[in-house]
Design a protein around this motif. Structure first.
Motif, mmCIF file in Angstrom:
data_model
loop_
_atom_site.group_PDB
_atom_site.id
_atom_site.type_symbol
_atom_site.label_atom_id
_atom_site.label_comp_id
_atom_site.label_asym_id
_atom_site.label_seq_id
_atom_site.Cartn_x
_atom_site.Cartn_y
_atom_site.Cartn_z
ATOM 1 N N ILE A 9 132.348 106.817 38.324
ATOM 2 C CA ILE A 9 131.276 106.583 39.293
ATOM 3 C C ILE A 9 130.168 107.622 39.134
ATOM 4 O O ILE A 9 128.974 107.301 39.253
ATOM 5 C CB ILE A 9 131.833 106.589 40.727
ATOM 6 N N ASP A 10 130.559 108.869 38.838
ATOM 7 C CA ASP A 10 129.554 109.913 38.590
ATOM 8 C C ASP A 10 128.658 109.521 37.408
ATOM 9 O O ASP A 10 127.433 109.689 37.455
ATOM 10 C CB ASP A 10 130.234 111.249 38.288
ATOM 11 N N ALA A 11 129.282 109.008 36.343
ATOM 12 C CA ALA A 11 128.519 108.621 35.155
ATOM 13 C C ALA A 11 127.586 107.451 35.460
ATOM 14 O O ALA A 11 126.410 107.454 35.061
ATOM 15 C CB ALA A 11 129.483 108.258 34.023
ATOM 16 N N LEU A 12 128.083 106.446 36.194
ATOM 17 C CA LEU A 12 127.230 105.323 36.569
ATOM 18 C C LEU A 12 126.066 105.780 37.439
ATOM 19 O O LEU A 12 124.929 105.319 37.279
ATOM 20 C CB LEU A 12 128.044 104.259 37.320
ATOM 21 N N SER A 13 126.348 106.684 38.359
ATOM 22 C CA SER A 13 125.303 107.190 39.254
ATOM 23 C C SER A 13 124.197 107.890 38.471
ATOM 24 O O SER A 13 123.005 107.692 38.747
ATOM 25 C CB SER A 13 125.905 108.155 40.282
ATOM 26 N N ASP A 14 124.583 108.702 37.484
ATOM 27 C CA ASP A 14 123.589 109.405 36.664
ATOM 28 C C ASP A 14 122.714 108.404 35.907
ATOM 29 O O ASP A 14 121.483 108.569 35.833
ATOM 30 C CB ASP A 14 124.282 110.344 35.672
ATOM 31 N N LEU A 15 123.337 107.380 35.341
ATOM 32 C CA LEU A 15 122.578 106.382 34.581
ATOM 33 C C LEU A 15 121.602 105.633 35.489
ATOM 34 O O LEU A 15 120.445 105.388 35.115
ATOM 35 C CB LEU A 15 123.528 105.399 33.911
ATOM 36 N N ILE A 16 122.053 105.276 36.681
ATOM 37 C CA ILE A 16 121.203 104.523 37.603
ATOM 38 C C ILE A 16 120.040 105.382 38.094
ATOM 39 O O ILE A 16 118.891 104.934 38.154
ATOM 40 C CB ILE A 16 122.040 104.002 38.792
ATOM 41 N N LEU A 17 120.328 106.634 38.438
ATOM 42 C CA LEU A 17 119.276 107.531 38.919
ATOM 43 C C LEU A 17 118.249 107.802 37.823
ATOM 44 O O LEU A 17 117.038 107.841 38.085
ATOM 45 C CB LEU A 17 119.888 108.838 39.417
ATOM 46 N N ASN A 18 118.715 107.985 36.589
ATOM 47 C CA ASN A 18 117.794 108.253 35.484
ATOM 48 C C ASN A 18 116.946 107.040 35.130
ATOM 49 O O ASN A 18 115.865 107.173 34.551
ATOM 50 C CB ASN A 18 118.575 108.710 34.250
ATOM 51 N N SER A 19 117.414 105.836 35.462
ATOM 52 C CA SER A 19 116.630 104.631 35.160
ATOM 53 C C SER A 19 115.385 104.519 36.035
ATOM 54 O O SER A 19 114.412 103.870 35.654
ATOM 55 C CB SER A 19 117.498 103.381 35.347
ATOM 56 N N ARG A 20 115.436 105.134 37.239
ATOM 57 C CA ARG A 20 114.303 105.118 38.178
ATOM 58 C C ARG A 20 113.847 103.697 38.518
ATOM 59 O O ARG A 20 112.657 103.457 38.755
ATOM 60 C CB ARG A 20 113.128 105.936 37.629
ATOM 61 N N LEU A 21 114.778 102.765 38.537
ATOM 62 C CA LEU A 21 114.445 101.385 38.881
ATOM 63 C C LEU A 21 114.358 101.211 40.393
ATOM 64 O O LEU A 21 115.074 101.886 41.141
ATOM 65 C CB LEU A 21 115.506 100.435 38.318
ATOM 66 N N PRO A 22 113.507 100.320 40.873
ATOM 67 C CA PRO A 22 113.398 100.083 42.312
ATOM 68 C C PRO A 22 114.696 99.522 42.893
ATOM 69 O O PRO A 22 115.482 98.860 42.193
ATOM 70 C CB PRO A 22 112.257 99.054 42.422
ATOM 71 N N VAL A 23 114.902 99.761 44.161
ATOM 72 C CA VAL A 23 116.069 99.229 44.863
ATOM 73 C C VAL A 23 116.018 97.706 44.835
ATOM 74 O O VAL A 23 114.972 97.099 45.057
ATOM 75 C CB VAL A 23 116.100 99.737 46.318
ATOM 76 N N GLY A 24 117.156 97.086 44.526
ATOM 77 C CA GLY A 24 117.246 95.636 44.507
ATOM 78 C C GLY A 24 117.249 95.025 43.125
ATOM 79 O O GLY A 24 117.592 93.854 42.973
ATOM 80 N N LEU A 25 116.880 95.803 42.099
ATOM 81 C CA LEU A 25 116.862 95.264 40.745
ATOM 82 C C LEU A 25 118.200 95.418 40.032
ATOM 83 O O LEU A 25 118.446 94.747 39.026
ATOM 84 C CB LEU A 25 115.758 95.926 39.910
ATOM 85 N N VAL A 26 119.058 96.299 40.515
ATOM 86 C CA VAL A 26 120.358 96.539 39.875
ATOM 87 C C VAL A 26 121.474 96.073 40.794
ATOM 88 O O VAL A 26 121.551 96.490 41.952
ATOM 89 C CB VAL A 26 120.554 98.030 39.533
ATOM 90 N N SER A 27 122.337 95.196 40.261
ATOM 91 C CA SER A 27 123.515 94.733 40.995
ATOM 92 C C SER A 27 124.755 95.007 40.162
ATOM 93 O O SER A 27 124.737 94.858 38.938
ATOM 94 C CB SER A 27 123.431 93.237 41.300
ATOM 95 N N LEU A 28 125.819 95.399 40.821
ATOM 96 C CA LEU A 28 127.094 95.649 40.160
ATOM 97 C C LEU A 28 127.994 94.437 40.399
ATOM 98 O O LEU A 28 128.316 94.110 41.543
ATOM 99 C CB LEU A 28 127.739 96.912 40.721
ATOM 100 N N GLY A 29 128.377 93.758 39.318
ATOM 101 C CA GLY A 29 129.236 92.590 39.437
ATOM 102 C C GLY A 29 130.696 92.980 39.267
ATOM 103 O O GLY A 29 131.158 93.187 38.139
ATOM 104 N N VAL A 30 131.426 93.092 40.366
ATOM 105 C CA VAL A 30 132.825 93.523 40.315
ATOM 106 C C VAL A 30 133.692 92.332 39.912
ATOM 107 O O VAL A 30 133.677 91.288 40.567
ATOM 108 C CB VAL A 30 133.283 94.074 41.684
ATOM 109 N N HIS A 31 134.447 92.492 38.819
ATOM 110 C CA HIS A 31 135.331 91.416 38.402
ATOM 111 C C HIS A 31 136.732 91.955 38.122
ATOM 112 O O HIS A 31 136.981 93.156 38.239
ATOM 113 C CB HIS A 31 134.766 90.656 37.198
ATOM 114 N N LYS A 32 137.650 91.053 37.808
ATOM 115 C CA LYS A 32 139.076 91.381 37.656
ATOM 116 C C LYS A 32 139.632 91.922 38.964
ATOM 117 O O LYS A 32 140.396 92.891 38.994
ATOM 118 C CB LYS A 32 139.299 92.362 36.512
ATOM 119 N N LEU A 33 139.225 91.266 40.059
ATOM 120 C CA LEU A 33 139.752 91.620 41.387
ATOM 121 C C LEU A 33 141.058 90.852 41.612
ATOM 122 O O LEU A 33 141.141 89.953 42.425
ATOM 123 C CB LEU A 33 138.732 91.254 42.471
#
Length: 270
Positions: A117-141
């Motif tokens: 989660i730390d690694a994903l957070s760093d990647l998302i923060l560094n992308s500087r994309l607006p809120v709403g453009l990135v969605s996490l699709g959780v699968h294998k539930l």
């Protein structure tokens, strides 16, 4: 020599120039490039991969988002690299003037790891994309343990402005319990499972029951579209809507012509 004759000479010289075959698919050097220039070209070629599945509204009249397919079959060691590639694709659309939300699939079990989660957070923060453009699709539930263990990680993602989608929903009681707790922004349902036995009553009006957006996947038959309308799904994707595209092709996509044609011939109630 007049300007007109000089132009004729240049055109004639270009026409008679020996043809150089471009060889990229079989891994041979491309137009004699090597080193840094060749790496840059190979990187460009990879970005043109047919990786993005377009998602439309239920009538096919509007592109609403995209699913980044390589993450669905990624190995553990590929997840972070492909997640970064998915973010780069969304950024490419954003900088080109298109606000196309991207759904990046991720197995539930990996979201239980704080380091991941730390690694994903760093990647998302560094992308500087607006809120709403990135969605996490959780699968294998598939297991209740993995559902519960990933809750904290998903809450951290949500605090960063990431939207949560539940992929491969089949109506299992454990999935329903998880959805009631997590309240994801989207639920994805594979429509091929209803072709033989029909659409179960519990699948009708799921969006009203969970107060979320319903995504119908694997739309390949006209019957699937009829089930989509009966279910009240908000979004559709699959071969009948449009096959996967490269990220550049996605820039020029706005609707699903096939789905629009079908609905114009067979109007359904909305």
């Amino acid at each position: 020599m007049s300007p007109k004759s000089r132009l004729y000479t240049l055109v004639k010289a270009w026409k008679n120039k020996p043809f150089h075959e471009v060889r990229d698919a079989c891994g041979q050097p491309w137009l004699g490039l090597s080193g840094e220039a060749l790496e840059e070209h190979q990187s460009w070629s990879q970005r043109q991969a047919i990786s993005n599945e377009p998602i439309f509204n239920s009538q096919g009249t509007k592109l609403t988002s995209s699913l980044f397919r390589p993450l669905l079959t990624a190995t553990d060691t590929q997840l972070l690299r492909l997640f970064m590639e998915g973010l780069d694709t969304i950024t490419y659309w954003y900088r080109s003037g298109r606000f196309i939300p991207g759904i990046l699939p991720m197995p539930a079990q990996h979201l239980a790891s704080n380091h991941f989660i730390d690694a994903l957070s760093d990647l998302i923060l560094n992308s500087r994309l607006p809120v709403g453009l990135v969605s996490l699709g959780v699968h294998k539930l598939n297991e209740l343990d993995s559902m519960d263990s990933c809750m904290e990680g998903l809450l951290r993602m949500r605090r960063l402005g990431v939207l949560i989608h539940a992929l491969d929903f089949c109506g299992a009681s454990s999935q329903i319990q998880w959805i009631e707790q997590m309240e994801p922004e989207g639920i994805h349902i594979e429509m091929g499972q209803f072709r033989a036995g029909g659409l179960p009553n519990e699948m009708i009006s799921l969006g009203q029951k969970f107060h979320t957006q319903i995504y119908a996947s694997n739309i390949t038959l006209v019957k699937d579209l009829e089930n989509v309308m009966a279910m009240g799904a908000h979004h559709c994707y699959g071969g009948l809507m449009m096959p996967p595209l490269s990220r550049h092709q996605m820039l020029h996509t706005s609707d699903s012509r096939i789905a629009k044609a079908i609905f114009s011939l067979h109007p359904h109630k909305t």
